[in-house]
Scaffold this motif. Structure first.
Motif, PDB file in Angstrom:
ATOM      1  N   GLY A  21       0.758  -1.343  -0.082  1.00 17.88           N
ATOM      2  CA  GLY A  21       0.164  -0.127  -0.016  1.00 17.88           C
ATOM      3  C   GLY A  21       0.678   1.209   0.165  1.00 17.88           C
ATOM      4  O   GLY A  21       0.566   2.487  -0.694  1.00 17.88           O
ATOM      5  N   PHE A  22       1.998   1.345   0.727  1.00 16.71           N
ATOM      6  CA  PHE A  22       2.860   2.335   0.697  1.00 16.71           C
ATOM      7  C   PHE A  22       3.563   2.409  -0.663  1.00 16.71           C
ATOM      8  O   PHE A  22       3.496   3.734  -1.210  1.00 16.71           O
ATOM      9  N   ALA A  23       3.888   1.747  -1.388  1.00 11.83           N
ATOM     10  CA  ALA A  23       4.673   1.735  -2.707  1.00 11.83           C
ATOM     11  C   ALA A  23       3.314   2.203  -3.626  1.00 11.83           C
ATOM     12  O   ALA A  23       3.633   3.059  -4.508  1.00 11.83           O
ATOM     13  N   SER A  24       2.136   1.896  -3.334  1.00  9.08           N
ATOM     14  CA  SER A  24       1.014   2.321  -4.444  1.00  9.08           C
ATOM     15  C   SER A  24       0.894   3.623  -3.994  1.00  9.08           C
ATOM     16  O   SER A  24       0.732   4.667  -5.102  1.00  9.08           O
ATOM     17  N   GLY A  25       0.848   4.307  -2.924  1.00  3.57           N
ATOM     18  CA  GLY A  25       0.517   5.761  -2.697  1.00  3.57           C
ATOM     19  C   GLY A  25       1.552   6.580  -2.712  1.00  3.57           C
ATOM     20  O   GLY A  25       1.434   7.935  -3.206  1.00  3.57           O
ATOM     21  N   LEU A  26       2.941   6.471  -2.709  1.00  2.96           N
ATOM     22  CA  LEU A  26       4.171   7.259  -2.780  1.00  2.96           C
ATOM     23  C   LEU A  26       4.013   8.103  -3.969  1.00  2.96           C
ATOM     24  O   LEU A  26       4.238   9.242  -3.923  1.00  2.96           O
ATOM     25  N   PRO A  27       3.733   7.592  -5.402  1.00  2.95           N
ATOM     26  CA  PRO A  27       3.918   8.335  -6.415  1.00  2.95           C
ATOM     27  C   PRO A  27       2.843   9.596  -6.602  1.00  2.95           C
ATOM     28  O   PRO A  27       3.052  10.423  -7.162  1.00  2.95           O
ATOM     29  N   ALA A 155       2.182   6.701   2.940  1.00  4.15           N
ATOM     30  CA  ALA A 155       2.904   7.063   1.873  1.00  4.15           C
ATOM     31  C   ALA A 155       2.558   8.428   1.379  1.00  4.15           C
ATOM     32  O   ALA A 155       3.554   9.132   1.128  1.00  4.15           O
ATOM     33  N   LEU A 156       1.236   8.889   1.442  1.00  2.00           N
ATOM     34  CA  LEU A 156       1.010  10.304   1.306  1.00  2.00           C
ATOM     35  C   LEU A 156       1.515  11.369   2.163  1.00  2.00           C
ATOM     36  O   LEU A 156       1.820  12.441   1.730  1.00  2.00           O
ATOM     37  N   VAL A 157       1.552  10.824   3.519  1.00  2.00           N
ATOM     38  CA  VAL A 157       2.239  11.862   4.348  1.00  2.00           C
ATOM     39  C   VAL A 157       3.900  11.800   4.096  1.00  2.00           C
ATOM     40  O   VAL A 157       4.321  12.941   4.323  1.00  2.00           O
ATOM     41  N   VAL A 158       4.459  10.740   3.763  1.00  2.00           N
ATOM     42  CA  VAL A 158       5.950  10.760   3.569  1.00  2.00           C
ATOM     43  C   VAL A 158       6.036  11.569   2.315  1.00  2.00           C
ATOM     44  O   VAL A 158       7.128  12.334   2.073  1.00  2.00           O
ATOM     45  N   ALA A 159       5.459  11.194   1.128  1.00  3.51           N
ATOM     46  CA  ALA A 159       5.636  12.038  -0.026  1.00  3.51           C
ATOM     47  C   ALA A 159       5.306  13.539  -0.204  1.00  3.51           C
ATOM     48  O   ALA A 159       5.111  14.309  -1.085  1.00  3.51           O
ATOM     49  N   GLY A 160       4.341  13.902   0.844  1.00  2.00           N
ATOM     50  CA  GLY A 160       3.650  15.137   0.994  1.00  2.00           C
ATOM     51  C   GLY A 160       4.457  16.056   1.995  1.00  2.00           C
ATOM     52  O   GLY A 160       5.570  16.576   1.876  1.00  2.00           O
ATOM     53  N   ALA A 161       4.200  15.611   3.403  1.00  5.21           N
ATOM     54  CA  ALA A 161       4.462  16.619   4.314  1.00  5.21           C
ATOM     55  C   ALA A 161       5.865  16.299   4.672  1.00  5.21           C
ATOM     56  O   ALA A 161       6.796  17.298   4.480  1.00  5.21           O
ATOM     57  N   VAL A 162       6.532  15.214   4.791  1.00  2.00           N
ATOM     58  CA  VAL A 162       7.968  14.852   4.844  1.00  2.00           C
ATOM     59  C   VAL A 162       8.815  15.161   3.621  1.00  2.00           C
ATOM     60  O   VAL A 162       9.627  15.988   4.059  1.00  2.00           O
ATOM     61  N   ALA A 163       8.400  15.007   2.466  1.00  2.00           N
ATOM     62  CA  ALA A 163       9.230  15.647   1.430  1.00  2.00           C
ATOM     63  C   ALA A 163       9.345  17.144   1.256  1.00  2.00           C
ATOM     64  O   ALA A 163      10.281  17.381   0.916  1.00  2.00           O
ATOM     65  N   ALA A 180      12.466   8.108  -5.109  1.00  2.00           N
ATOM     66  CA  ALA A 180      12.855   7.107  -6.002  1.00  2.00           C
ATOM     67  C   ALA A 180      13.463   5.922  -5.456  1.00  2.00           C
ATOM     68  O   ALA A 180      13.168   4.750  -5.735  1.00  2.00           O
ATOM     69  N   GLY A 181      14.480   6.088  -4.526  1.00  2.00           N
ATOM     70  CA  GLY A 181      15.195   4.963  -4.065  1.00  2.00           C
ATOM     71  C   GLY A 181      14.004   4.351  -2.995  1.00  2.00           C
ATOM     72  O   GLY A 181      14.111   2.939  -2.959  1.00  2.00           O
ATOM     73  N   LEU A 182      13.203   4.948  -2.260  1.00  2.00           N
ATOM     74  CA  LEU A 182      12.122   4.243  -1.470  1.00  2.00           C
ATOM     75  C   LEU A 182      11.406   3.218  -2.409  1.00  2.00           C
ATOM     76  O   LEU A 182      10.897   2.238  -2.253  1.00  2.00           O
ATOM     77  N   MET A 183      11.092   3.687  -3.556  1.00  2.00           N
ATOM     78  CA  MET A 183      10.116   2.889  -4.714  1.00  2.00           C
ATOM     79  C   MET A 183      10.967   1.629  -4.999  1.00  2.00           C
ATOM     80  O   MET A 183      10.640   0.477  -4.978  1.00  2.00           O
ATOM     81  N   ALA A 184      12.184   1.932  -5.187  1.00  2.00           N
ATOM     82  CA  ALA A 184      12.954   0.798  -5.923  1.00  2.00           C
ATOM     83  C   ALA A 184      13.351  -0.251  -4.698  1.00  2.00           C
ATOM     84  O   ALA A 184      13.224  -1.442  -4.872  1.00  2.00           O
ATOM     85  N   ALA A 185      13.340   0.484  -3.592  1.00  2.00           N
ATOM     86  CA  ALA A 185      13.659  -0.694  -2.285  1.00  2.00           C
ATOM     87  C   ALA A 185      12.502  -1.531  -2.159  1.00  2.00           C
ATOM     88  O   ALA A 185      12.559  -2.671  -1.662  1.00  2.00           O
ATOM     89  N   GLY A 186      11.362  -0.976  -2.725  1.00  2.00           N
ATOM     90  CA  GLY A 186      10.018  -1.857  -2.323  1.00  2.00           C
ATOM     91  C   GLY A 186       9.859  -3.024  -3.114  1.00  2.00           C
ATOM     92  O   GLY A 186       8.965  -3.845  -2.958  1.00  2.00           O
TER      93      GLY A 186
END
Length: 426
Positions: A21-27, A155-163, A180-186
């Motif tokens: 789910g995290f990998a789905s929401g990150l992009p 993921a939305l929090v990480v890719a939004g607020a944290v980013a 991008a590294g987080l996505m590849a690691a997934g």
């Protein structure tokens, strides 16, 4: 929680829903809100920033190419996990290219890359939804959907607020490289994920992949009723949510800071509600969960009517936001489980994409009617109308009660012999 429910939670099929789910929401945020922030800070004009909102179009029409992901099987890791690896690596590569390009003097190049990433991310969502539907057994679907929602929201929090915070410290380019590294690691998660016990037989032709999901679905006697239920079940909830921010700021007079803080509280309530709903579904069954959570969703709209009458009252606002988001999270876990139960394993990617797009279409179309209604009757009466809008879905749900808990698509019936799946742990 019963021992069986704890066993279901510990099941690695359910546990893997969190990182997937995290990998789905990150992009999503990286091609929408976070990207808009990057463009704005880089000095790109507002009109161009507005055009970038079209980048999200692939998410709304992803059902158009979903049949391809049902029909063709990659030569590695099977039909679902093979596509998952390919699309997730492609998304990581796309984010890397976005980082290397940046707005610069040619923001249109970044726009093309963002559109490509959104297309690949939507494709990743297609196969993720199909995998989740195929790998989770019926009694796990509610909890699995809830765990997925938690990963997605995180993921939305990480890719939004944290980013955004990181961008101020290390710059936009490095921030996007990190994402991008987080996505590849997934991809490691996908390699460790279990293969579905019943992956379904792929369509034998592209024609079957396109028309087979539709003809199979409408061969069921309850098909039209199920489609109406998909449109109506969360209609009241979606109708009220379309103008919630405008109501809190413009209608009541809360500050943007107030609303921002309550969004954080609301997200936490949604995640908790999804988990509670998923656990409760294991004991209640699909119909009773849909009914109970649907009633709570409808009643939660009345809490906003009470807030409209109370005016700028902080305790009432907190109670309304928490109640609405908690019940909405419960309803979402049951609704996703319902949609999963309607999918034939041969055509999971296409059927899930079509059914979820149908629900999303209704949500998108409610914004303008909601605004006109508020101008006509006022905020208090508007939220009472949203409560009434939720009732037809509950009435239809009651009429379909005999079909829901025992419903299986034809292919699933042949595979399971109409017996519930075993609760054995992978």
């Amino acid at each position: 929680m019963s021992q069986r429910q704890w066993v279901s939670f510990a099941n690695r099929r359910v546990a893997f829903m969190l990182p997937l789910g995290f990998a789905s929401g990150l992009p999503l945020a990286l091609t929408s809100g976070t990207l808009q922030a990057w463009l704005t800070i880089a000095g790109v004009d507002l009109r161009t920033v507005g055009i970038f909102t079209l980048v999200g179009l692939p998410y709304t029409v992803k059902f158009l190419w979903a049949p391809l992901m049902d029909r063709f099987v990659p030569p590695w890791l099977g039909r679902r996990r093979g596509w998952m690896v390919a699309t997730q690596l492609a998304v990581a590569a796309g984010l890397t290219a976005m980082a290397a390009t940046g707005p610069g003097d040619r923001p249109w190049m970044l726009g093309i890359l963002a559109l490509a990433v959104a297309f690949l991310s939507a494709s990743l969502d297609i196969v993720f939804d199909a995998y989740r539907t195929d790998v989770l057994q019926p009694q796990e679907r509610g909890l699995g959907a809830a765990v997925w929602v938690n990963g997605y929201r995180l993921a939305l929090v990480v890719a939004g607020a944290v980013a955004l915070v990181l961008a101020d410290s290390i710059g936009w380019q490095r921030t996007y490289w990190l994402m991008a590294g987080l996505m590849a690691a997934g991809v490691v998660t996908i390699l460790l994920s279990p293969e579905p016990a019943d992956p379904g037989k792929p369509p034998q032709s592209l024609m079957e992949a396109v028309w087979g999901p539709i003809t199979e679905f409408f061969s069921r006697p309850e098909a039209v009723g199920f489609l109406l239920l998909i449109v109506l079940y969360k209609a009241g909830d979606a109708f009220a949510a379309t103008l919630s921010t405008a109501f809190l700021i413009g209608g009541i007079g809360f500050t943007a800071t107030d609303v921002g803080l309550m969004r954080g509280v609301g997200i936490a309530a949604t995640l908790l509600g999804a988990l509670v709903g998923g656990v409760a579904m294991a004991r209640m069954g699909l119909f009773r969960a849909l009914l109970a959570f649907g009633v709570l969703q409808a009643v939660s709209n009345l809490s906003f009517m009470a807030l409209a009458w109370a005016g700028k009252n902080y305790p009432v606002m907190v109670a309304a936001v928490v109640f609405e988001n908690f019940s909405g999270g419960m309803g979402t876990s049951a609704f996703v489980a319902f949609v999963m139960s309607l999918c034939d394993h041969r055509y999971t990617a296409t059927q899930f994409a079509l059914l979820s797009s149908l629900e999303a279409l209704g949500r998108v179309l409610l914004g303008r009617p909601a605004a006109e209604l508020v101008e006509t009757v006022g905020w208090g009466q508007f939220f009472f109308v949203t409560f009434l809008v939720a009732l037809p879905g509950l009435v239809l749900l009651w009429r379909l009660r005999g079909s829901l808990d025992n419903h299986r698509p034809p292919e699933s019936k042949r595979a399971t012999g109409l017996a519930p799946a075993s609760p054995a742990v992978e």
